[in-house]
Design a protein around this motif. Structure first.
Motif, mmCIF file in Angstrom:
data_model
loop_
_atom_site.group_PDB
_atom_site.id
_atom_site.type_symbol
_atom_site.label_atom_id
_atom_site.label_comp_id
_atom_site.label_asym_id
_atom_site.label_seq_id
_atom_site.Cartn_x
_atom_site.Cartn_y
_atom_site.Cartn_z
ATOM 1 N N PRO A 21 27.087 -2.312 -17.654
ATOM 2 C CA PRO A 21 27.072 -0.902 -17.296
ATOM 3 C C PRO A 21 27.610 -0.083 -18.459
ATOM 4 C CG PRO A 21 28.540 -2.157 -15.839
ATOM 5 C CD PRO A 21 28.041 -3.078 -16.893
ATOM 6 N N ARG A 22 27.094 1.121 -18.619
ATOM 7 C CA ARG A 22 27.477 1.950 -19.759
ATOM 8 C C ARG A 22 27.366 3.418 -19.382
ATOM 9 N NH1 ARG A 22 24.214 2.922 -25.358
ATOM 10 N NH2 ARG A 22 25.940 3.835 -26.451
ATOM 11 N N GLY A 23 28.286 4.228 -19.890
ATOM 12 C CA GLY A 23 28.121 5.662 -19.851
ATOM 13 C C GLY A 23 28.756 6.382 -18.692
ATOM 14 N N GLY A 24 28.199 7.536 -18.409
ATOM 15 C CA GLY A 24 28.715 8.456 -17.409
ATOM 16 C C GLY A 24 28.272 9.857 -17.770
ATOM 17 N N VAL A 25 29.159 10.816 -17.583
ATOM 18 C CA VAL A 25 28.857 12.202 -17.936
ATOM 19 C C VAL A 25 29.339 12.445 -19.358
ATOM 20 C CG1 VAL A 25 29.343 14.619 -17.394
ATOM 21 C CG2 VAL A 25 28.935 12.981 -15.564
ATOM 22 N N LEU A 26 28.489 13.060 -20.166
ATOM 23 C CA LEU A 26 28.835 13.297 -21.560
ATOM 24 C C LEU A 26 29.751 14.495 -21.713
ATOM 25 C CD1 LEU A 26 25.397 12.799 -23.354
ATOM 26 C CD2 LEU A 26 27.240 11.144 -23.051
ATOM 27 N N GLY A 27 30.754 14.319 -22.553
ATOM 28 C CA GLY A 27 31.612 15.415 -22.972
ATOM 29 C C GLY A 27 31.237 15.775 -24.403
ATOM 30 N N VAL A 47 26.338 -1.083 -8.241
ATOM 31 C CA VAL A 47 26.941 -0.458 -9.419
ATOM 32 C C VAL A 47 27.074 1.036 -9.168
ATOM 33 C CG1 VAL A 47 26.751 -0.118 -11.909
ATOM 34 C CG2 VAL A 47 25.839 -2.208 -10.880
ATOM 35 N N VAL A 48 28.265 1.582 -9.425
ATOM 36 C CA VAL A 48 28.547 2.986 -9.138
ATOM 37 C C VAL A 48 29.240 3.620 -10.343
ATOM 38 C CG1 VAL A 48 29.832 4.574 -7.636
ATOM 39 C CG2 VAL A 48 28.862 2.476 -6.685
ATOM 40 N N SER A 49 28.806 4.816 -10.688
ATOM 41 C CA SER A 49 29.488 5.628 -11.694
ATOM 42 C C SER A 49 30.042 6.855 -10.982
ATOM 43 C CB SER A 49 28.512 6.054 -12.792
ATOM 44 O OG SER A 49 29.138 6.926 -13.702
ATOM 45 N N VAL A 50 31.329 7.134 -11.185
ATOM 46 C CA VAL A 50 31.989 8.272 -10.554
ATOM 47 C C VAL A 50 32.615 9.127 -11.643
ATOM 48 C CG1 VAL A 50 33.864 9.011 -9.028
ATOM 49 C CG2 VAL A 50 32.508 6.994 -8.442
ATOM 50 N N TYR A 59 34.704 6.738 -13.948
ATOM 51 C CA TYR A 59 34.948 5.378 -13.494
ATOM 52 C C TYR A 59 33.606 4.683 -13.313
ATOM 53 C CZ TYR A 59 39.200 7.766 -11.887
ATOM 54 O OH TYR A 59 40.333 8.534 -11.806
ATOM 55 N N ILE A 60 33.589 3.378 -13.549
ATOM 56 C CA ILE A 60 32.426 2.565 -13.203
ATOM 57 C C ILE A 60 32.929 1.416 -12.338
ATOM 58 C CG2 ILE A 60 30.592 1.042 -14.052
ATOM 59 C CD1 ILE A 60 30.330 2.849 -16.467
ATOM 60 N N TYR A 61 32.212 1.181 -11.237
ATOM 61 C CA TYR A 61 32.541 0.116 -10.291
ATOM 62 C C TYR A 61 31.376 -0.858 -10.218
ATOM 63 C CZ TYR A 61 36.077 3.398 -8.566
ATOM 64 O OH TYR A 61 37.129 4.264 -8.453
ATOM 65 N N VAL A 62 31.689 -2.140 -10.095
ATOM 66 C CA VAL A 62 30.689 -3.171 -9.842
ATOM 67 C C VAL A 62 31.146 -3.920 -8.603
ATOM 68 C CG1 VAL A 62 29.556 -5.256 -10.691
ATOM 69 C CG2 VAL A 62 30.037 -3.369 -12.268
ATOM 70 N N ARG A 115 30.699 15.028 -4.723
ATOM 71 C CA ARG A 115 32.140 14.860 -4.912
ATOM 72 C C ARG A 115 32.397 13.451 -5.426
ATOM 73 N NH1 ARG A 115 34.363 11.626 -1.092
ATOM 74 N NH2 ARG A 115 33.139 11.230 0.778
ATOM 75 N N ALA A 116 33.587 13.252 -5.979
ATOM 76 C CA ALA A 116 33.963 11.927 -6.487
ATOM 77 C C ALA A 116 34.359 11.029 -5.317
ATOM 78 C CB ALA A 116 35.113 12.053 -7.474
ATOM 79 N N LEU A 117 33.691 9.894 -5.181
ATOM 80 C CA LEU A 117 34.040 8.935 -4.137
ATOM 81 C C LEU A 117 35.304 8.170 -4.527
ATOM 82 C CD1 LEU A 117 30.547 7.389 -3.308
ATOM 83 C CD2 LEU A 117 31.734 9.243 -2.135
ATOM 84 N N THR A 118 36.063 7.736 -3.529
ATOM 85 C CA THR A 118 37.261 6.934 -3.763
ATOM 86 C C THR A 118 36.888 5.457 -3.792
ATOM 87 O OG1 THR A 118 37.751 6.676 -1.418
ATOM 88 C CG2 THR A 118 38.666 8.642 -2.538
ATOM 89 N N GLN A 119 37.785 4.629 -4.320
ATOM 90 C CA GLN A 119 37.501 3.200 -4.352
ATOM 91 C C GLN A 119 37.325 2.619 -2.944
ATOM 92 O OE1 GLN A 119 39.970 0.784 -6.861
ATOM 93 N NE2 GLN A 119 38.566 -0.923 -6.704
ATOM 94 N N PRO A 120 38.145 2.988 -1.941
ATOM 95 C CA PRO A 120 37.889 2.469 -0.588
ATOM 96 C C PRO A 120 36.503 2.861 -0.052
ATOM 97 C CG PRO A 120 40.117 3.319 -0.715
ATOM 98 C CD PRO A 120 39.437 3.696 -1.997
ATOM 99 N N GLU A 121 36.045 4.068 -0.344
ATOM 100 C CA GLU A 121 34.707 4.480 0.083
ATOM 101 C C GLU A 121 33.636 3.649 -0.604
ATOM 102 O OE1 GLU A 121 35.034 9.201 1.104
ATOM 103 O OE2 GLU A 121 35.224 8.628 -1.003
#
Length: 149
Positions: A21-27, A47-50, A59-62, A115-121
C-alpha cells in the motif's frame, strides 16, 4: 484510487505491483511512501486509507491493523481529489519512462466516507466484509526484498 493531478489535496492511494500500500492525500511536500508488508496474493484483503484533516495525519490499515501513520509536514486545508481513476494510471506516465500501472487483481468494494474512520470502526468493517469464518487476517512476512522508495 488516483486523482488525475498531483496538487495539494489530490488523492493518490495505490497498491504497487509488489502488493505494497502507498500514498494518501497529497500535501505540498508530495510525500507518498511504501508501507508495511505486501498484501498476500490470491487472498481477500481489506485495505483502508484514512486522512484526518483535524489531526493532520494519514493512516493506512490492512485487515483492520494500522500499518502506517504519518503526520503532514504542512497543513492541508481540504481533500479535493477532482477527477479520479480507479485501478489505472494515466498513459502520461509513459512520458517519464514508466510502464502502464493498471491494477492486476480484483476490487470487491470501494467506499468513500466524509469523515475519518476510527480503528475500531475499520476492524468492524473488516470483520463484516470477510469472505468466510475460515478467513485469517494475518499477513505473512515479506520474503523478498522491498523496493527502494
Amino acid at each position: 484510487l488516483n486523482s488525475n493531478g498531483s496538487d495539494t489535496g489530490d488523492v493518490h492511494f495505490q497498491m504497487t505491483r509488489h502488493g505494497l500500500p502507498r500514498g494518501g492525500v497529497l500535501g505540498p511536500e508530495k510525500d507518498c511512501r511504501w508501507v508495511g508488508n505486501p498484501v498476500p496474493l490470491a487472498k481477500w484483503v481489506y485495505v483502508v486509507s484514512v486522512t484526518s484533516l483535524r489531526q493532520a495525519k494519514n493512516y493506512i490499515y490492512v485487515n483492520g491493523e494500522r500499518v502506517w501513520e504519518v503526520e503532514a509536514k504542512s497543513k492541508i486545508a481540504a481533500i479535493a481529489p477532482g477527477f479520479c481513476r480507479l485501478g489505472n494510471w494515466l498513459q502520461e506516465g509513459l512520458k517519464y519512462g514508466t510502464s502502464p500501472r493498471a491494477l492486476r487483481g480484483r476490487i470487491d468494494e470501494v467506499a468513500i466516507w466524509n469523515r475519518a474512520l476510527t480503528q475500531p470502526e475499520i476492524r468492524a468493517l473488516t470483520e463484516k466484509g470477510r469472505p468466510s469464518l475460515l478467513w485469517s487476517g494475518e499477513n505473512p512476512p515479506l520474503r523478498t526484498p522491498m523496493p527502494k522508495p
